[in-house]
Design a protein around this motif. Structure first.
Motif, short mmCIF file in Angstrom:
data_model
loop_
_atom_site.label_atom_id
_atom_site.label_comp_id
_atom_site.label_asym_id
_atom_site.label_seq_id
_atom_site.Cartn_x
_atom_site.Cartn_y
_atom_site.Cartn_z
N LYS A 11 -31.07 5.36 19.46
CA LYS A 11 -30.63 4.75 18.13
C LYS A 11 -31.76 4.25 17.59
CE LYS A 11 -27.48 1.50 17.63
NZ LYS A 11 -26.15 1.03 17.86
N ARG A 57 -32.28 0.02 23.76
CA ARG A 57 -30.97 -0.68 23.12
C ARG A 57 -29.81 -0.23 23.86
NH1 ARG A 57 -30.95 0.06 16.65
NH2 ARG A 57 -29.34 -1.51 16.90
N SER A 58 -28.92 0.48 23.56
CA SER A 58 -28.07 0.96 24.32
C SER A 58 -28.29 2.03 25.10
CB SER A 58 -26.59 1.22 23.61
OG SER A 58 -26.13 -0.07 23.21
N ARG A 77 -33.67 -5.12 27.70
CA ARG A 77 -32.57 -4.62 26.51
C ARG A 77 -32.62 -5.38 25.40
NH1 ARG A 77 -29.00 -3.64 23.18
NH2 ARG A 77 -26.89 -3.09 23.76
N ALA A 78 -33.04 -4.74 24.36
CA ALA A 78 -33.28 -5.68 23.16
C ALA A 78 -31.83 -5.84 22.55
CB ALA A 78 -34.00 -4.90 22.00
N GLY A 79 -31.01 -6.59 23.09
CA GLY A 79 -29.76 -7.00 22.70
C GLY A 79 -29.07 -7.97 23.69
N ALA A 80 -27.78 -8.01 23.48
CA ALA A 80 -27.10 -8.96 24.64
C ALA A 80 -26.52 -8.24 25.75
CB ALA A 80 -25.83 -9.67 23.84
N GLY A 81 -25.57 -7.47 25.62
CA GLY A 81 -24.83 -6.65 26.72
C GLY A 81 -25.75 -5.82 27.34
N ASN A 104 -29.25 -10.84 18.00
CA ASN A 104 -28.57 -9.83 16.91
C ASN A 104 -27.27 -10.54 16.82
OD1 ASN A 104 -27.33 -9.14 19.35
ND2 ASN A 104 -28.20 -7.17 19.57
N ARG A 226 -17.23 -4.16 23.35
CA ARG A 226 -17.24 -2.74 24.09
C ARG A 226 -15.85 -2.19 23.94
NH1 ARG A 226 -21.95 -4.03 23.39
NH2 ARG A 226 -23.43 -3.90 24.84
N LYS A 273 -22.10 2.80 16.79
CA LYS A 273 -22.01 1.29 17.08
C LYS A 273 -23.44 0.89 16.13
CE LYS A 273 -23.51 -0.44 20.96
NZ LYS A 273 -23.89 -1.57 22.01
N ALA A 276 -25.05 -4.36 15.54
CA ALA A 276 -26.33 -4.76 15.58
C ALA A 276 -27.51 -4.12 14.78
CB ALA A 276 -27.05 -5.05 17.04
C1 3PG Z 1 -25.70 -5.86 22.05
O1 3PG Z 1 -25.18 -5.67 23.39
O2 3PG Z 1 -26.55 -6.37 21.63
C2 3PG Z 1 -25.15 -5.10 21.00
O3 3PG Z 1 -24.21 -4.26 21.45
C3 3PG Z 1 -26.08 -3.97 20.32
O4 3PG Z 1 -26.16 -2.84 20.96
P1 3PG Z 1 -27.37 -1.61 20.15
O5 3PG Z 1 -28.65 -2.13 20.19
O6 3PG Z 1 -27.08 -0.45 20.81
O7 3PG Z 1 -26.71 -1.62 18.73
#
Ligand code: 3PG
Length: 308
Positions: A11, A57-58, A77-81, A104, A226, A273, A276
């Motif tokens: 994505k 990303r995911s 991982r450009a993001g949190a999870g 994000n 999630r 999703k 972000a």
């Molecule tokens: C995250 O964990 O940062 C968000 O769920 C964003 O996920 P994405 O980068 O797939 O939009």
């Protein structure tokens, strides 16, 4: 030899975020490689072969991806999870995994409100809906997104409570949020429950029949976390018994079709999703990712490492 930085996003980031990452790479003489919208996982496996660093990303960074890399040192991982990274496989191979916490969060929090309003107004069906003002919002897990949700909720005039056993109550109180000491109190007293739990083994199907069944009359769950943190079978069972409850989620559940068929406009799922998925969040997370990679290569900085 210059480092090879692979940005692999099924994505894609906004164009400007990609340009920013590329420009930063050029400034430090790193080679920038882009793999976007790939359809076959083998493309990722192949692209990672000679990369020194990977930004995703995911995208699922599996053991196979890691083991097929020859030079990989760091994955961001450009993001949190970071439930999409096989951190253990990376650790075994000496590959550092990082996330970009907070970058994000505002985007995700804003989407949570978009979904709240959408559900409160009957999915914009033209019939009388309800307002958020004066309603009680329960934030389930008070991390970066939860804090942003609390900030915005106050602008809406909501009464905000939160449950998070890992966050000091003083922090919530300082933010004007009332902590509750049990998760049950959150579910049985709130008009809206906003989920911000990470997907880890301990949180799988955490929102189960015990919690859903005690929800306040007419309450709505908003899930921008999630899908895995909600027990879909429990939700289907209790929603079948209670016609007053609603559920909106950013990413469709596995049992999406069954839920839509049974519950109609009481449920809503984004097609992809998108929490972000804003220009600002893409730039923040993308730029943070490349800067963290540079700091790691140039200074050995592991501040954001998640697989120590
Ligand atoms: C995250 O964990 O940062 C968000 O769920 C964003 O996920 P994405 O980068 O797939 O939009």
């Amino acid at each position: 030899m210059s480092k090879k930085i692979l940005v692999a996003t099924e994505k894609p980031f906004a164009k400007k975020a990609v340009e920013d990452i590329k420009n930063i790479c050029e400034k430090v003489n790193y080679e920038f490689i882009l793999l976007e919208k790939y359809e076959d996982r083998n493309e990722l496996v192949k692209a990672v072969e000679n990369a020194d660093a990977l930004i995703v990303r995911s995208d699922k960074v599996t053991r196979e991806v890691i083991e097929n890399s020859n030079n990989l040192k760091v994955v961001v991982r450009a993001g949190a999870g970071y439930d999409n990274l096989d951190c253990e496989a990376a650790k075994e191979k000496g590959v550092v995994c990082m996330n970009t916490p907070g970058q994000n969060s505002n985007a995700v929090a804003e989407l949570a409100f978009g979904m709240m309003v959408y559900m409160a107004r009957g999915q914009f069906n033209g019939k009388p809906g309800t307002e958020l003002k004066g309603k009680k919002l329960g934030i389930h897990a008070y991390g970066n997104v939860g804090m942003n949700v609390a900030r915005i909720a106050k602008g809406f005039g909501m009464d905000v409570v939160a449950f998070d056993p890992f966050v000091d109550n003083k922090k919530m109180i300082a933010d004007g949020v009332s902590p509750v000491d049990s998760v049950e109190k959150l579910y049985n007293s709130c008009d809206y429950i906003s989920l911000h739990l990470p997907s880890i083994p301990e949180t799988q199907k955490f929102v189960n029949d015990k919690l859903i069944s005690i929800m306040k009359q007419g309450a709505t769950i908003i899930n921008t976390a999630r899908k895995e943190v909600v027990c879909e079978d429990s939700l289907i069972k209790i929603f079948g018994e209670r016609e007053d409850l609603k559920y909106a989620s950013d990413i469709a559940p596995i049992k999406k079709d069954e839920m839509i068929e049974k519950f109609g406009s009481r449920v809503y799922f984004t097609p992809k999703k998108m929490g972000a998925q804003t220009l600002e969040a893409n730039i923040n997370a993308g730029v943070a990712s490349i800067n963290q990679i540079i700091n790691y290569f140039e200074k050995g900085d592991t501040t954001f490492q998640v697989n120590k």
